[in-house]
Write an enzyme that holds these catalytic residues in place. Structure first.
Site, PDB file in Angstrom:
ATOM      1  N   TRP A 444     -19.932 -11.682  14.008  1.00  0.00           N
ATOM      2  CA  TRP A 444     -19.678 -11.101  12.689  1.00  0.00           C
ATOM      3  C   TRP A 444     -18.185 -11.104  12.375  1.00  0.00           C
ATOM      4  CZ3 TRP A 444     -16.672  -7.627  10.308  1.00  0.00           C
ATOM      5  CH2 TRP A 444     -16.996  -7.329   8.984  1.00  0.00           C
ATOM      6  N   TYR A 448     -16.132 -13.005   9.491  1.00  0.00           N
ATOM      7  CA  TYR A 448     -15.404 -12.214   8.501  1.00  0.00           C
ATOM      8  C   TYR A 448     -13.935 -12.657   8.433  1.00  0.00           C
ATOM      9  CZ  TYR A 448     -13.940  -8.264   5.695  1.00  0.00           C
ATOM     10  OH  TYR A 448     -13.437  -7.497   4.677  1.00  0.00           O
ATOM     11  N   ASP A 464     -24.611  -9.409   8.745  1.00  0.00           N
ATOM     12  CA  ASP A 464     -24.045  -8.227   8.099  1.00  0.00           C
ATOM     13  C   ASP A 464     -25.139  -7.436   7.383  1.00  0.00           C
ATOM     14  OD1 ASP A 464     -21.275  -7.037   6.973  1.00  0.00           O
ATOM     15  OD2 ASP A 464     -22.818  -6.971   5.433  1.00  0.00           O
TER      16      ASP A 464
END
Ligand SMILES: [Zn+2]
Length: 538
Positions: A444, A448, A464
């Protein structure tokens, strides 16, 4: 395989009017002064030797005298010089719309960061950084921009200098330095050759040059245009919710922040000018050579290069996204000011609310950032810490778990060891894999960081919780991360924009819980720091 081809065909269809340039369609855009083609299309007029934006107020040239180009660089490569009336240097820079080639988009962003400036710069190095061969890079640039990478870099320098001459009161010698010309003589020669007059003749008559060296105090004011629509309220809200005390501030419609660049400190101020489809940036910085880099950062943070209409047209082919895009056609993907800073924010933001992350980042800034000293602006007092400062800092007093403090240290050490860590390289998978080698950075967080810091338009943190909820709609069933990941295949190469829309939809459906992402996570013990935001990908 055939599905892949179908996707490519659809992607091409969106860009069909421009790729390749269809002279008849281009001429119609020109006759109607169609603003939708501004930044995508330049016209060179053979009878005058000048090239224009499609919105130029001058009378339209005859069809047989027009040549059409996909970039200002291509027009200059063909020997045309920029129009003094419509000022091609102020056209929106649409690096990110060139959807058929992420390599070109990445290359443009590296060139904007100065990858082809300076003595040691070469196309070989640039190509290597992009993970392609030199010949392939030239071919891609010619295919999508109609010009070589070198011409693109030279054109950038000339147009940036021209904008500084026209819009600021900076002395010519400073402009020559700021635009990367190396010497005033080369600057003068280039301008005489191209415009047939000395640079000073291009300055507006009412503008008197200031004495050299005052740029740092008075500031350089520049207008940076975008292609509408632009969802300014969404951008402003994003920046406001995350503004780190001492480093950033949002007052009304004005965003301000401190800038630390190669050891020097300054500030920037950005305001929105909706009636001119642009942002007004005021840059106060002691070293003029840093101006292009600072302008490139502002463009990244505010996502000025995105052609959201073209992106939206592609994404709206999916029934799930179509209503979201209709609702927020101007939504942008905010970028990070600095790769390391953004990565740090991503780590301190794990498992806490947006406000909690903001507070923690503020603590870190007070702990090891650089104080600005005496300044006019009492709200801007600190520069965000560098990788060296974080690596050397004692983080004991920082209010977060030990594992995440170790991740901060690991991140800082990785950034010190590899200065190009946050620059776009190869594919998004490549970028994510490289970031994941840092201890504590999971799937994640890597996606990001790729999305915000590396400005990877195809990054997509499929696990997410906000995305999963946004994809489920108000009452619908939430997809699994794997299902969302599969569905997002057809959103390539713009998955980052799809993510932005899903997040916005999720936030709008739960206004009372902006930070719901995180509180939800707390109820799920199987989440890990490594996985960041809930539910790792299988
Ligand atoms: Zn013109």
């Amino acid at each position: 395989m055939s599905e892949n081809r179908e996707r490519q065909r659809r992607r091409r269809a969106i860009f069909a009017p421009m790729d390749p340039l269809d002279p008849e369609a281009c001429y119609r855009a020109l006759e109607t002064r169609d603003g939708r083609f501004d930044g995508r299309l330049f016209v060179g007029v053979t009878s005058t030797g000048i090239y224009c934006r499609p919105i130029c107020p001058a009378p339209t040239a005859r069809f047989e005298n027009c040549r059409f180009f996909a970039s200002a660089a291509a027009a200059q490569e063909a020997g045309f010089r920029p129009c003094l009336c419509c000022r091609p240097e102020t056209a929106p820079e649409l690096g990110a719309w060139r959807g058929t080639s992420n390599t070109v988009a990445r290359g443009l962003s590296l060139i904007a960061d100065g990858a082809l400036d300076g003595e040691s710069a070469s196309i070989e190095t640039l190509a290597a950084r992009l993970g392609v061969g030199e010949r392939q890079l030239r071919r891609l640039f010619h295919q999508h921009l109609g010009a070589s990478p070198i011409t693109v870099a030279q054109t950038r320098r000339i147009l940036f200098a021209k904008q500084l001459i026209h819009d600021t009161r900076m002395p010519m010698a400073e402009i020559a330095m700021a635009a990367g010309f190396g010497s005033v003589r080369r600057f003068n020669e280039t301008f005489r050759q191209l415009f047939r007059r000395p640079p000073s003749a291009l300055r507006r008559r009412a503008m008197h040059a200031l004495p050299e060296g005052v740029t740092a105090e008075t500031g350089v004011q520049l207008r940076l245009s975008y292609r509408p629509p632009y969802d300014w309220p969404a951008m402003r809200a994003y920046l406001l919710a995350r503004a780190v005390d001492g480093v950033e501030r949002v007052d009304g419609d004005i965003y301000r922040r401190t800038v630390l660049h190669e050891g020097e400190i300054g500030t920037v101020e950005v305001a929105h000018l909706p009636e001119r489809a642009s942002l007004a940036a005021t840059i106060r910085f002691p070293c003029v050579q840093a101006l292009p880099a600072i302008v490139a950062r502002i463009r990244r943070v505010f996502d000025l290069a995105a052609d959201v209409t073209a992106i939206g047209a592609h994404l709206a082919q999916d029934a799930l996204l179509a209503p979201l895009i209709a609702e927020r056609p101007g939504l942008r993907a905010p970028g990070g000011w600095d790769g390391f800073e953004l990565a740090v924010r991503a780590v301190v933001g794990q498992q806490v609310t947006v406000e909690g992350g903001r507070q923690l980042a503020g603590q870190l800034v007070r702990l090891c950032g650089t104080p600005l000293g005496q300044r006019d602006d009492p709200a801007l007092t600190m520069a965000f810490p560098t990788a060296a400062q974080v690596a050397a800092a004692d983080l004991t007093r920082l209010g977060m778990p030990g594992a995440r403090k170790s991740t901060l240290h690991a991140l800082a050490k990785a950034a010190l060891a590899e200065p190009q860590l946050f620059q776009p390289l190869g594919s998004v998978e490549h970028t994510v894999a490289r970031l994941r080698t840092i201890r504590g950075i999971g799937e994640w967080t890597a996606h990001y960081i790729a999305l915000r810091a590396v400005r990877e338009p195809d990054a997509f943190p499929a696990s997410d919780i906000g995305l999963l909820r946004g994809a489920g709609g108000r009452d619908g069933p939430r997809p699994s991360p794997a299902a969302l990941h599969d569905r997002a295949e057809s959103w390539r190469p713009w998955r980052a924009y799809a993510a932005q829309h899903l997040w916005a939809a999720d936030a709008a459906s739960r206004p009372e819980r902006d930070a719901s992402k995180r509180s939800e996570r707390k109820r799920r013990p199987r989440t890990s720091v490594e996985g960041g935001r809930v539910l790792r990908l299988p």
